[in-house]
Design an enzyme around this catalytic site. Sequence first.
Site, PDB file in Angstrom:
ATOM      1  N   THR A 202       0.785  -1.370   0.043  1.00 14.63           N
ATOM      2  CA  THR A 202      -0.055   0.083   0.069  1.00 14.63           C
ATOM      3  C   THR A 202       0.878   1.151  -0.013  1.00 14.63           C
ATOM      4  O   THR A 202       1.835   1.413   0.742  1.00 14.63           O
ATOM      5  CB  THR A 202      -0.806  -0.012   1.162  1.00 14.63           C
ATOM      6  OG1 THR A 202      -1.966  -0.885   0.989  1.00 14.63           O
ATOM      7  CG2 THR A 202      -1.578   1.150   1.467  1.00 14.63           C
ATOM      8  N   ARG A 230     -15.284  -5.165   2.753  1.00 17.09           N
ATOM      9  CA  ARG A 230     -14.287  -4.876   3.861  1.00 17.09           C
ATOM     10  C   ARG A 230     -13.666  -3.731   3.332  1.00 17.09           C
ATOM     11  O   ARG A 230     -13.082  -3.482   2.402  1.00 17.09           O
ATOM     12  CB  ARG A 230     -13.410  -5.963   4.017  1.00 17.09           C
ATOM     13  CG  ARG A 230     -12.261  -5.861   5.001  1.00 17.09           C
ATOM     14  CD  ARG A 230     -10.823  -5.379   4.560  1.00 17.09           C
ATOM     15  NE  ARG A 230      -9.835  -5.237   5.604  1.00 17.09           N
ATOM     16  CZ  ARG A 230      -8.959  -4.851   5.222  1.00 17.09           C
ATOM     17  NH1 ARG A 230      -8.650  -4.038   4.236  1.00 17.09           N
ATOM     18  NH2 ARG A 230      -7.850  -4.537   5.891  1.00 17.09           N
ATOM     19  N   VAL A 231     -13.361  -2.628   4.377  1.00 17.65           N
ATOM     20  CA  VAL A 231     -12.816  -1.678   4.134  1.00 17.65           C
ATOM     21  C   VAL A 231     -11.583  -1.625   5.336  1.00 17.65           C
ATOM     22  O   VAL A 231     -11.812  -1.756   6.400  1.00 17.65           O
ATOM     23  CB  VAL A 231     -13.303  -0.154   4.223  1.00 17.65           C
ATOM     24  CG1 VAL A 231     -12.692   0.907   4.271  1.00 17.65           C
ATOM     25  CG2 VAL A 231     -14.462  -0.379   2.970  1.00 17.65           C
ATOM     26  N   GLY A 232     -10.254  -1.461   5.034  1.00 18.42           N
ATOM     27  CA  GLY A 232      -9.366  -1.182   5.989  1.00 18.42           C
ATOM     28  C   GLY A 232      -9.116   0.264   6.459  1.00 18.42           C
ATOM     29  O   GLY A 232      -9.993   1.203   6.397  1.00 18.42           O
ATOM     30  N   ASP A 233      -7.852   0.510   6.632  1.00 26.82           N
ATOM     31  CA  ASP A 233      -7.330   1.744   7.465  1.00 26.82           C
ATOM     32  C   ASP A 233      -7.229   2.909   6.280  1.00 26.82           C
ATOM     33  O   ASP A 233      -7.481   4.101   6.300  1.00 26.82           O
ATOM     34  CB  ASP A 233      -6.177   1.834   8.334  1.00 26.82           C
ATOM     35  CG  ASP A 233      -5.039   1.500   7.290  1.00 26.82           C
ATOM     36  OD1 ASP A 233      -5.351   0.397   6.494  1.00 26.82           O
ATOM     37  OD2 ASP A 233      -3.785   1.775   7.453  1.00 26.82           O
ATOM     38  N   THR A 253       0.722   1.742   6.755  1.00 25.34           N
ATOM     39  CA  THR A 253       0.430   0.378   5.795  1.00 25.34           C
ATOM     40  C   THR A 253       0.489  -0.672   6.684  1.00 25.34           C
ATOM     41  O   THR A 253       1.124  -0.673   7.882  1.00 25.34           O
ATOM     42  CB  THR A 253       1.598   0.145   4.853  1.00 25.34           C
ATOM     43  OG1 THR A 253       1.438  -0.830   3.920  1.00 25.34           O
ATOM     44  CG2 THR A 253       3.311   0.136   5.276  1.00 25.34           C
ATOM     45  N   GLY A 254      -0.226  -1.716   6.198  1.00 28.28           N
ATOM     46  CA  GLY A 254      -0.199  -3.022   7.180  1.00 28.28           C
ATOM     47  C   GLY A 254      -1.439  -3.457   7.578  1.00 28.28           C
ATOM     48  O   GLY A 254      -2.446  -3.071   6.790  1.00 28.28           O
ATOM     49  N   MET A 255      -1.656  -4.261   8.733  1.00 29.23           N
ATOM     50  CA  MET A 255      -2.959  -4.574   9.042  1.00 29.23           C
ATOM     51  C   MET A 255      -4.000  -3.445   9.426  1.00 29.23           C
ATOM     52  O   MET A 255      -3.915  -3.099  10.524  1.00 29.23           O
ATOM     53  CB  MET A 255      -2.580  -5.542  10.122  1.00 29.23           C
ATOM     54  CG  MET A 255      -4.083  -6.108  10.699  1.00 29.23           C
ATOM     55  SD  MET A 255      -5.121  -6.905   9.428  1.00 29.23           S
ATOM     56  CE  MET A 255      -4.218  -8.655   9.191  1.00 29.23           C
ATOM     57  N   GLY A 256      -5.099  -3.228   8.237  1.00 34.93           N
ATOM     58  CA  GLY A 256      -5.651  -1.956   8.459  1.00 34.93           C
ATOM     59  C   GLY A 256      -6.664  -2.081   9.706  1.00 34.93           C
ATOM     60  O   GLY A 256      -6.756  -1.068  10.496  1.00 34.93           O
TER      61      GLY A 256
HETATM   62  C1  SD4 Z   1      -5.436  -2.480   4.439  1.00 36.91           C
HETATM   63  N1  SD4 Z   1      -3.840  -1.181   5.061  1.00 36.91           N
HETATM   64  O1  SD4 Z   1      -6.331  -2.226   3.687  1.00 36.91           O
HETATM   65  C2  SD4 Z   1      -4.246  -1.857   4.137  1.00 36.91           C
HETATM   66  C3  SD4 Z   1      -3.338  -3.066   3.718  1.00 36.91           C
HETATM   67  C4  SD4 Z   1      -2.095  -2.908   3.529  1.00 36.91           C
HETATM   68  O2  SD4 Z   1      -0.066  -3.018   1.880  1.00 36.91           O
HETATM   69  O3  SD4 Z   1      -1.398  -1.913   3.826  1.00 36.91           O
HETATM   70  N2  SD4 Z   1      -1.365  -3.584   2.335  1.00 36.91           N
HETATM   71  O4  SD4 Z   1      -5.714  -2.936   5.570  1.00 36.91           O
END
Ligand code: SD4
Length: 344
Positions: A202, A230-233, A253-256
């Site tokens: 991301t 689903r929507v992340g951060d 970036t990462g686990m939203g």
């Molecule tokens: C999410 N933060 O949708 C994003 C995922 C991500 O590289 O960073 N992927 O949770």
Amino acid sequence: MDRRKFLENSSLGATGILAVSALASCNTGSDKSGTAGTMAGEADKTAEAGEAIAGPIALCTWNFGKASEAAWEVLNAGGSSLDAAEAGVRVEESNPENMTVGLGGRPDRDGHVTLDACIMDSDGNCGAVMALEGFEHPVSVARKVMEETPHVILVGEGAAQFAREQGFDTRELLTEAAREEYEEWKKTSDYKPVINIENHDTIGMLTRDSAGNIAGACTTSGLAYKMRGRVGDSPVIGAGLYVDNEVGGATATGMGEEVVRTVGSFLIVELMRQGLSPQAACEEGVRRILAKNKGRQDFQIGFIALNKQGQTGSYCIHPGFSYRLYDANGHRNVPSASFIQPES
Ligand code: SD4
């Protein structure tokens, strides 16, 4: 499957995916977009926490050379931080090799590529689209939401309708490579995220222009094979991105899900307002997430931040995260310090 069960499964699967692939894909320090490597004669550096950079700056999550270069070109020509942030992340939205953003992004578990993006300017205006399908540049649609509507967020079919009305072209975003991976995944997945499939690319971009104004943008296709809807951060203002021109900006970036729980980017900007450096603020942002997880560390989060003085910082849970920094002295990949130490 009930909701709790799904979340347990997806959290297990996806967190492992993120952590493992971050390690796998990023320790190489390779330039993900295949251009603009480290400046000749200049070794990659670890976080330049104390240095205040003068003049325009562009920095983005991961080692996206072409994207940071595109942002820098706008800034160097006297363009605004907002134009630069948008131009920068659009590069990755169009890059089919980046399977976590835009064209070529991995689909949800039902086979749909759904995109999330947001953008924020130095006046505190912001716009976002969530679960947008069929448009290559969600960040530009998000900008139109910001500039052309009284709203901040449009989702799904409403966002797509708006994008069509604004003249954005529709296109198929599922590439052959992504389709093939998806078909493979379906054979064994039982519709749960599977460790080691998700890449972790991301792009969040922070920019400061020659007038000293800060803006940012963030764009993603989210977790591979996520639940439909689903929507992340990343498109959530305050979570995946936040800018306050009095203070600075941060992006994630990462686990939203974990970033949303702590409203991570807003937290980091507020910590900088209270006097923390971007580096210290990113570290506290990661610690706050870990504290909420009571010992669980099997997922990756990476934050980057920029303050008004031109200091930058970054921090992540697992080693392997870096950010690309472009300023008047050139461009470089800056490896991030991590909570978990790299194995020596
Ligand atoms: C999410 N933060 O949708 C994003 C995922 C991500 O590289 O960073 N992927 O949770």
